[in-house]
Design a protein around this motif. Structure first.
Motif, PDB file in Angstrom:
ATOM      1  N   ILE A 119      43.211  34.242  38.943  1.00  0.00           N
ATOM      2  CA  ILE A 119      44.940  34.433  38.197  1.00  0.00           C
ATOM      3  C   ILE A 119      44.584  36.076  38.363  1.00  0.00           C
ATOM      4  N   ALA A 120      44.217  36.485  37.973  1.00  0.00           N
ATOM      5  CA  ALA A 120      44.118  38.618  38.074  1.00  0.00           C
ATOM      6  C   ALA A 120      44.396  38.233  39.876  1.00  0.00           C
ATOM      7  N   ASN A 121      43.793  38.254  39.926  1.00  0.00           N
ATOM      8  CA  ASN A 121      43.764  38.665  41.451  1.00  0.00           C
ATOM      9  C   ASN A 121      45.186  37.951  42.536  1.00  0.00           C
ATOM     10  N   LEU A 122      45.228  36.839  41.888  1.00  0.00           N
ATOM     11  CA  LEU A 122      47.009  36.306  42.468  1.00  0.00           C
ATOM     12  C   LEU A 122      48.489  37.564  41.625  1.00  0.00           C
ATOM     13  N   GLY A 123      47.641  38.183  40.815  1.00  0.00           N
ATOM     14  CA  GLY A 123      48.812  39.225  40.265  1.00  0.00           C
ATOM     15  C   GLY A 123      49.298  39.361  39.524  1.00  0.00           C
ATOM     16  N   ILE A 124      48.925  39.169  37.889  1.00  0.00           N
ATOM     17  CA  ILE A 124      48.756  39.078  36.497  1.00  0.00           C
ATOM     18  C   ILE A 124      47.766  39.673  35.719  1.00  0.00           C
ATOM     19  N   GLY A 125      48.474  40.488  35.476  1.00  0.00           N
ATOM     20  CA  GLY A 125      47.718  41.492  34.841  1.00  0.00           C
ATOM     21  C   GLY A 125      47.626  41.153  33.084  1.00  0.00           C
ATOM     22  N   ARG A 126      46.947  41.140  32.575  1.00  0.00           N
ATOM     23  CA  ARG A 126      47.030  41.292  31.042  1.00  0.00           C
ATOM     24  C   ARG A 126      46.125  41.706  30.337  1.00  0.00           C
ATOM     25  N   LYS A 127      46.577  42.510  28.545  1.00  0.00           N
ATOM     26  CA  LYS A 127      46.352  43.330  28.151  1.00  0.00           C
ATOM     27  C   LYS A 127      45.798  42.904  26.895  1.00  0.00           C
ATOM     28  N   PHE A 128      44.607  42.726  25.867  1.00  0.00           N
ATOM     29  CA  PHE A 128      44.921  41.913  24.986  1.00  0.00           C
ATOM     30  C   PHE A 128      45.109  42.416  23.666  1.00  0.00           C
ATOM     31  N   GLN A 129      45.716  41.435  22.390  1.00  0.00           N
ATOM     32  CA  GLN A 129      46.173  42.209  21.413  1.00  0.00           C
ATOM     33  C   GLN A 129      45.243  43.071  21.370  1.00  0.00           C
ATOM     34  N   LYS A 130      43.646  42.601  21.291  1.00  0.00           N
ATOM     35  CA  LYS A 130      42.624  44.033  20.420  1.00  0.00           C
ATOM     36  C   LYS A 130      41.749  44.602  21.560  1.00  0.00           C
TER      37      LYS A 130
END
Ligand SMILES: Nc1ncnc2c1ncn2[C@@H]1O[C@H](COP(=O)(O)OP(=O)(O)OP(=O)(O)O)[C@@H](O)[C@H]1O
Ligand SMILES: [Mg+2]
Lengths: 395, 263
Positions: free
Chosen positions: B95-106
Motif C-alpha cells: 500500500i505504501a508503494n502504491l502511493g499512500i503515506g501515513r503519519k502516525f499519531q505518535k
C-alpha cells in the motif's frame, strides 16, 4: 560537516574503513597476531621468553572463532534487533560439517580399521555410509556445507518466523526451541552423527596432522583472516543503505513497513548472512578443539554468546569481538581456578554490564562512545537519581 | 420497476460515486473483541482534496487509517484507492508503494539516524534488499532531500540525530518522510499534537501547500488548526460519519454539538 558527508557517501569501501577507528584497530591487531603468533610459536625457540606455546595459540584460535560467532550475533541483534538465542545451532552445524570431513580423513586408521565407515557407525553395525555423508571426503564440499546448511536452516526458519511477524521475546524463545530440538536430535545415535560422543579422534586436515604445530598455526591464521574478512563484510552491510534500513527496523519496525519496505526480506537477508558466519566460525573451531558433540547445541551456550556481545558493546561489531575475548578469557581463568563460581560470575557480569555499562565495555572508552556520551560515573549517578525519583513518584 | 433493475441502478450509482475518488471507503466495519470500532463507515476523498477528520477520543479515526494502510483488515466493507485498487487485499508495504503515506499519531521517526538519513530512507525508489545493499546516493536524490529539508523547515538540523529533535520537529520530519515517498494520498494523524501555536500555524500552512498537488486526509482535535486548514470536515462518532461539510456548517449541527463540540 557537509563536506564530510559528501566524502562519506561518495568514497568507496576503503574510505570508510579507514574512518572506522575500532575496525582499524581490530584489523591491525588481527594482522599483527596472524604474523607474530605463528612466528613466536614456530620460529622462536622454546626456551625464549617470546616463545608462544602451542596451547596458547590454540586457545587464542578458539577465542577467534568465538569472536566471529559474537560478530554474527551482533550483526542481527545490534543492528536489526533480532535477539537470537539459538545461534549456537548454526555454529554447531558448521562444526559438524567440518567434523564429518575430519572423520572421513581418518580413513582406515580408526579402531575398527574400516576405510569407509567412521568407528561409531561400525559400532552400530551399519554396513554403508548414510547418503548425507556422501561428499564429505572432499574438503571443499565440507566447507560449502559448513556455510550452506546453517544458511539454509536460517533461511527456512527465518522465512517462517519473519513472515508470521514473530518478534521480540517470542522470536528469542523459538530460536531457543530450535537449538534445543537440534540438541535432542543430535543426541540420537541413529541420526548418524555419533550420538552423544559426537565426532572426535580426528587425525589430519588436507593431509596435515592436526597435532603438528604448523597445522595449528595455519588454523590460527585462518581464523584470524576469516574474522577480518567477516568483519569487513559485516561493516559493508551495516554501512550501506541496507544497514540503515536494518537500524530503522530495530528502532521503528512499523514505520519501515509503512515506508514501503518489506521488513521480512531484510530480516531474512541479515539473519541468513549471520548464520553463515556462525557456521564458518564453527568449522574453524572444530579442528582446533578436536571434537564436536551435541553439547554445542545447548541452549545455555547460545545465551552466553549474547552475553559476550552485551559485555563488549552491542551494535558496534568490534565490541562483540572484544566481549567474546573478555568473557572467554574469564571463563578459561575461572574454570581453571574455581569452576564452581563461573556461572555466578557470568550472571553477575551480565547484570553489572546491563546496569553500569549499557553500551558495553566499548561504550565506556571515551574514544568510542558517542559524542554526547556521559562518563560511566555520571551515568550511574543519573540512573540512581532517576531510580529515586521514580520511587518517589510512585509513593 | 423490477428488483433486478433497481439493483442495477444502485450499482451504477455506486460506480459513479466511486469513479472520481482517490479514496473510497464504503460500509467498513471492524470489531475488536466484540467492540465495534468502526460501524459501517463510508466516506470519499476526491483527488487533490484536503480533508479534515474530527471526532471525540475513541471515535475510530486511527482505526480508519489502520484499515486504509493495511494494518487492520475490515470485517466488511470496501476500501478502494484510485477507484479501483482494493486495499483490503494488500499489506502495508504494498500500500505504501502504491502511493499512500501515513503519519502516525505518535510521531515515529528513526531515532538513531540523522534527519538526512531519515529522509533518505523514505526516498521513493527501489525497496529491494539488494538494491539497498548496493545503493549509492545520487545527486537527484540529494537534491530532493535538500528541498524537503527546506519544506519542513529543518535545514539546520540536517545532520542532527532524530532523537534530539523536539516533539514538533519530529512531527515535521515525519511529514517530510511522507513527502519523500511521493505519495498521491497522505494520511496524517494528529500532526500538531504537542506543538506551539506558531508551529501549529506553520504546519497548517505546510499541509495546505502539500495538498496543492496531492490528496491529504488530516485527523486532528485542534479546532483552530482545522479552521486554518480551511477545508471540508468529516465528523466521526462511534465508528461512523456523523456529519460532513464546512467547519461552520458542522459546528452548527445539533448532533455534533451534542457528541463533540458541546462538551
Ligand atoms: N487493536 C485494537 N484492539 C482493541 N481495541 C482497539 C484496537 N484499536 C483500537 N481499539 C479501540 O477502538 C476504538 C477506536 O480507537 P481509535 O484509536 O481509532 O480512536 P481515535 O478516534 O483515533 O481516538 P484518539 O482521538 O484518542 O486518537 C477505541 O475505543 C480503542 O480502544
Ligand atoms: Mg487516534
Amino acid at each position: 560537516m557537509t563536506d564530510y558527508r559528501q566524502k562519506y557517501q561518495m568514497t568507496p569501501v576503503i574510505g570508510w574503513l579507514l574512518r572506522d577507528r575500532g575496525g582499524m584497530i581490530l584489523l591491525s591487531i588481527l594482522i599483527a597476531a596472524s604474523i607474530l603468533i605463528p612466528v613466536g610459536n614456530l620460529i622462536v625457540p622454546e626456551g625464549s621468553a617470546l616463545h608462544v606455546p602451542t596451547w596458547m595459540m590454540s586457545l587464542l584460535g578458539k577465542y577467534l572463532c568465538y569472536a566471529l560467532l559474537a560478530l554474527s550475533v551482533d550483526l542481527i541483534w545490534g543492528f536489526c534487533g533480532i535477539l537470537s538465542l539459538g545461534h549456537g545451532a548454526f555454529f554447531a552445524l558448521g562444526g559438524y560439517a567440518m567434523g564429518m570431513y575430519l572423520m572421513r580423513q581418518i580413513g582406515d586408521r580408526g579402531v575398527y580399521g574400516n576405510p569407509e565407515l567412521p568407528d561409531f557407525m561400525v559400532f552400530l553395525n551399519w554396513t554403508e555410509l548414510p547418503w548425507y555423508w556422501f561428499g564429505f571426503d572432499m574438503f571443499w564440499f565440507a566447507i560449502v556445507m559448513a556455510m550452506f546448511v546453517p544458511g539454509l536452516l536460517a533461511f527456512v526458519f527465518g522465512f517462517l518466523a519473519f513472515r508470521s511477524r514473530v518478534t521480540g521475546v517470542y522470536l528469542s524463545i523459538i530460536t531457543q526451541a530450535m537449538t534445543y530440538a537440534l540438541l535432542l536430535a543430535f543426541f540420537r545415535n541413529d541420526m548418524g552423527f555419533g550420538g552423544n560422543n559426537g565426532l572426535t579422534d580426528f587425525k589430519d586436515l588436507l593431509g596435515f596432522s592436526l597435532q603438528s604445530d604448523s597445522t595449528r598455526a595455519s588454523l590460527f591464521v585462518a581464523s584470524a583472516v576469516m574474522l577480518g574478512i567477516c568483519y569487513i563484510l559485516a561493516r559493508c552491510i551495516t554501512n550501506s543503505r541496507l544497514g540503515k534500513v536494518l537500524i530503522a527496523i530495530r528502532d521503528a519496525e512499523s514505520r519501515v513497513r509503512f515506508t514501503g519496505y518489506r521488513v521480512e526480506y531484510y530480516k531474512l537477508f541479515v539473519f541468513t548472512v549471520s548464520a553463515v558466519m556462525a557456521g564458518i566460525a564453527g568449522s574453524l573451531y572444530v579442528p582446533q578443539v578436536g571434537i564436536i558433540n551435541p553439547g554445542e547445541f545447548a541452549p545455555a551456550l547460545s545465551i552466553e554468546i549474547v552475553i559476550w556481545v552485551a559485555v563488549g558493546g552491542r551494535g558496534t561489531l568490534y565490541g562483540a569481538v572484544l566481549g567474546a575475548f573478555i568473557v572467554n578469557y574469564a571463563k578459561t581463568f575461572f574454570t581453571g581456578v574455581m569452576p564452581e563460581f563461573w556461572l555466578f560470575f557470568l550472571g553477575g557480569l551480565f547484570i553489572a554490564v546491563t546496569l553500569l555499562l549499557p553500551k558495553g565495555v566499548i561504550g565506556a572508552v571515551p574514544a568510542f562512545g558517542s559524542p554526547d556520551r556521559q562518563s560511566v560515573l555520571a551515568g550511574l549517578r543519573k540512573r540512581i537519581s532517576n531510580g529515586r525519583a521514580n520511587q518517589g513518584g510512585k509513593a | 420497476m423490477s428488483e433486478a433493475a433497481e439493483i442495477k441502478i444502485e450499482q451504477a450509482e455506486r460506480k459513479e460515486a466511486r469513479a472520481n475518488t482517490i479514496l473510497y471507503v464504503d460500509g467498513v466495519s471492524v470489531t475488536f473483541d466484540g467492540f465495534r470500532a468502526l460501524n459501517s463507515l463510508s466516506f470519499y476523498v476526491e483527488p487533490g482534496e484536503l480533508r479534515a477528520i474530527i471526532g471525540p477520543n475513541g471515535a475510530g479515526k486511527t482505526t480508519m487509517m489502520d484499515i486504509i494502510t493495511g494494518k487492520t483488515r475490515p470485517d466488511t466493507g470496501d476500501v478502494l484507492f484510485r477507484s479501483d485498487v482494493d486495499l483490503t487485499k494488500l499489506d502495508e508495504a504494498e500500500i505504501a508503494n502504491l502511493g499512500i503515506g501515513r503519519k502516525f499519531q505518535k510521531p515515529t521517526v528513526f531515532e538513531s539516524h540523522t534527519v538526512f538519513d531519515n529522509l533518505l530512507l523514505a526516498c521513493s525508489g527501489g525497496r529491494g534488499v539488494f538494491q539497498a545493499l548496493f545503493h549509492r546516493l545520487g545527486n537527484a536524490e540529494k537534491l530532493r532531500i535538500e528541498q524537503t529539508l527546506e519544506t519542513i523547515m529543518l535545514v539546520d538540523k540536517r545532520d542532527e540525530t532524530a532523537a534530539n529533535l523536539s516533539h514538533g520537529q519530529k512531527q515535521w520530519l515525519e511529514i517530510g518522510m511522507l513527502l519523500m515517498q511521493e505519495p498521491e494520498l497522505l494520511l496524517v494523524d494528529e500532526p500538531v499534537a504537542g506543538m506551539t501555536d506558531s508551529e501549529t500555524e506553520q504546519t497548517a500552512k505546510l499541509l495546505r501547500s502539500i495538498a496543492i498537488d496531492r490528496s491529504v486526509v488530516v485527523v486532528e482535535h485542534d479546532m483552530e488548526f482545522v479552521r486554518d486548514l480551511d477545508c471540508k470536515v468529516t465528523v466521526l462518532h462511534e465508528g461512523s460519519v456523523l456529519a460532513e461539510g464546512r467547519l461552520d456548517h458542522v459546528q452548527k449541527d445539533p448532533r455534533v454539538i451534542e457528541v463533540y463540540l458541546g462538551r
